[in-house]
Motif scaffolding. Structure first.
Motif, short mmCIF file in Angstrom:
data_model
loop_
_atom_site.label_atom_id
_atom_site.label_comp_id
_atom_site.label_asym_id
_atom_site.label_seq_id
_atom_site.Cartn_x
_atom_site.Cartn_y
_atom_site.Cartn_z
N ALA A 109 -4.75 -53.91 107.60
CA ALA A 109 -4.36 -54.55 106.18
C ALA A 109 -4.20 -54.05 105.28
CB ALA A 109 -6.44 -54.48 106.04
N GLU A 110 -3.80 -52.87 104.65
CA GLU A 110 -3.01 -52.79 104.03
C GLU A 110 -1.54 -52.52 103.49
OE1 GLU A 110 -5.21 -49.64 102.08
OE2 GLU A 110 -7.19 -50.21 102.55
N GLY A 111 -1.25 -52.53 104.81
CA GLY A 111 0.59 -52.69 104.42
C GLY A 111 1.01 -51.85 105.77
N GLU A 112 1.98 -50.87 105.40
CA GLU A 112 2.53 -49.72 105.75
C GLU A 112 2.04 -48.68 105.16
OE1 GLU A 112 6.90 -49.07 105.40
OE2 GLU A 112 6.90 -47.95 107.18
N VAL A 113 1.88 -47.39 106.42
CA VAL A 113 1.15 -45.72 105.66
C VAL A 113 1.10 -45.66 104.69
CG1 VAL A 113 2.29 -45.34 107.72
CG2 VAL A 113 0.34 -44.38 106.77
N THR A 114 0.67 -44.90 103.60
CA THR A 114 1.48 -44.39 102.59
C THR A 114 1.31 -42.85 102.63
OG1 THR A 114 -1.27 -44.28 101.67
CG2 THR A 114 -0.86 -46.68 101.55
N GLU A 115 2.22 -42.13 101.58
CA GLU A 115 1.52 -41.06 101.83
C GLU A 115 0.09 -40.42 102.40
OE1 GLU A 115 4.60 -39.38 102.46
OE2 GLU A 115 5.64 -40.27 103.06
N GLU A 116 -0.46 -40.90 100.59
CA GLU A 116 -2.20 -40.33 100.92
C GLU A 116 -1.94 -39.90 102.65
OE1 GLU A 116 -1.54 -43.22 98.14
OE2 GLU A 116 -0.23 -41.54 97.72
#
Lengths: 229, 304
Positions: free
Chosen positions: B73-80
């Motif tokens: 839901a939060e969009g593309e995967v983040t580095e964290e």
């Protein structure tokens, strides 16, 4: 050489037995005629000696061996000590005289070397020298029966069984065949011959066993034919 | 002397019964062709299992920019998120299950995609920035995929956990069905072959009853009388089996090694070498089948 002790053979348990309590002994070197009308059991005796049939009861000894309980794998070795000729010759039409006789030796594993000496010898004994390359259809009935006799005795068996060997032959030819069989008998081979031919039996003047309905009617040294007399 | 006499009888018989012998050869050929195909299919499955089960087993796909999965839901995967997932995979909790982990970035995924579909219309069809990042996980035990799946089912940044073996298992299931069909056809054809051999031997024995009658009369042993007939059946069946082996070798050489191997990237297919292992087995099956059925037939139809 051949001993029947109280031999009974029934093909069908309801019908009359083909042989009923038959006992006789043929000594080594003896010549025995089996006479009697058709269906009297002559051929059954021949088949029992060859162990093509097993008696319903009684004991049979052939060439010193009890053959009733003989295991199947020994039967071929029994038959190697017995020569057999039939009314219908039973030659192989696509093999010549030499090869018909040699066939009997090939199939019991004789070497080519012994075959090439045994076959000409026996062909001379039966009076067929010079006809080695003939085919059965090129021979007269008497000559064909000589080939069959040669095949039966080429392995020098102790016993010669003959089932109506002259049944398809004219009287003169029959006499020639009997001369051949007689010669083989004089060389020490026991002969058991089933026949209808009264003239031959009377002329040969040998032991006669007469069968009727599976029972021995008479057993005479130097007997004559006189069936049903 | 003895053996040459038997051989001449055998070849005489083969010549005399040519059409029957030919039908035995052909039926044996077809039946053993199916037997051989079934064996090769199973060898292929075995080879593929060895190959794939040794490699990446589970792919943890990370969220692309526009995924509809709830965990994305939060969009593309983040580095964290990536770091946290990697930490989980390499952490204490999963240490007992996970053997190896490596990260597949977009560039690598793109390269592998193009390699896999090289020469097809799909090659180069997807731009690099649309490729999906993933962690490739090799499990200690391939069967324990479900643990990884559950562990990451609610983890933000993980779109989906895919058990790649499951895809393979579907393929293996199809190949197993194909094997079963081949075995069923082979069984029917083998039954035909047995009955045909029995009929052929009976005919052959009938046409040679004069000879065999005389052989019995003069005291030829049973083995000697029956051997030519048995050999006749055995030679015909062995010819059929050899033919089946030859055809399998041709099919594998031109069809599988020559054509299919070029299409199927990455893993090894059955080779002519495998056929060379299978062929003696087929010849063995053919010989035993023909030997047993002819001995039984002769026991029934040729008395001593």
């Amino acid at each position: 050489m051949i001993t029947f002790e109280s031999v009974t053979k029934s093909y069908d348990s309801k019908a009359e037995p083909a042989l009923d309590d038959v006992s006789f002994t043929a000594e080594a070197g003896e010549f025995v005629f089996l006479v009697g009308p058709s269906g009297s059991g002559k051929s059954t005796v021949i088949r029992l000696v060859l162990r093509e049939e097993i008696p319903t009861s009684g004991r049979i000894r052939v060439a010193g061996k009890s053959i009733v309980k003989m295991p199947t794998w020994k039967v071929p070795y029994l038959r190697r000590s017995i020569g057999t000729v039939f009314q219908d010759f039973r030659l192989l039409p696509n093999k010549n005289v030499f090869d018909n006789v040699a066939f009997a030796l090939h199939v019991i594993g004789k070497s080519s070397a012994s075959i090439s000496t045994l076959v000409p010898d026996v062909l001379e004994t039966v009076g067929l020298e010079g006809k080695q390359k003939r085919y059965p259809h090129e021979l007269s009935g008497g000559e064909q029966q000589r080939v069959a006799i040669a095949r039966a005795v080429v392995n020098k068996p102790g016993i010669l069984l003959a089932d109506e060997p002259t049944g398809n032959l004219d009287p003169a030819t029959s006499q020639d065949i009997m001369d051949v069989i007689d010669r083989i008998n004089r060389n020490g081979t026991t002969v058991l011959m089933a026949t209808h031919d009264g003239e031959i039996v009377n002329r040969m003047n040998r032991r006669v066993i007469e069968l009727a309905d599976g029972v021995i009617m008479r057993d005479e040294e130097r007997g004559s034919y006189q069936v049903g007399a | 002397m003895k053996s040459s006499f038997i051989l001449s009888e055998v070849f005489g018989g083969l010549k005399r019964n040519f059409s029957m012998v030919l039908s035995v050869v052909l039926v044996t050929f077809v039946s053993l062709l199916f037997v051989g195909s079934a064996i090769l299919l199973q060898m292929q499955i075995g080879g593929m299992k060895d190959y794939w089960y040794d490699r990446v087993q589970v792919a943890v796909f990370l969220c692309p920019p526009d995924s509809e999965a709830p965990t994305c839901a939060e969009g593309e995967v983040t580095e964290e998120q990536k770091e946290s997932i990697r930490a989980d995979l390499e952490g204490q909790d999963l240490a007992a299950y996970v053997d190896e982990v490596h990260f597949e970035d977009k560039e690598m995924a793109h390269r592998l995609f193009n390699e896999q579909f090289a020469g097809t219309s799909l090659e180069g069809s997807v731009p690099q920035d649309q490729m999906q990042e993933s962690f490739r996980v090799k499990l200690v035990d391939a069967e324990q995929y479900e643990i990884i799946n559950e562990y990451f089912s609610a983890t933000a940044g993980v779109e989906e956990v895919v058990d790649q073996n499951k895809l393979l298992d579907q393929l293996f299931a199809i190949m197993n069905v194909a094997t079963a069909i081949a075995v069923a056809i082979a069984a029917i054809m083998l039954l035909c072959a047995v009955l045909l051999i029995a009929t052929t031997i009976r005919l052959s024995a009938f046409s040679r009853r004069r000879e065999t009658g005389i052989m019995r009369l003069v005291g030829a042993s049973n083995a000697f009388i029956q051997l030519p007939f048995v050999l006749e059946g055995v030679i015909a069946a062995a010819l059929g089996a050899a033919l089946a082996g030859a055809v399998l070798a041709l099919v594998v050489h031109f069809g599988v090694a020559g054509w299919l191997q070029a299409q199927a990237a990455g893993f090894e297919l059955v080779s002519v070498g495998d056929v060379l292992i299978v062929t003696p087995l087929l010849i063995g099956i053919g010989i035993i089948m023909a030997g047993v059925s002819s001995v039984i037939t002769l026991r029934r139809y040729m008395k001593v």
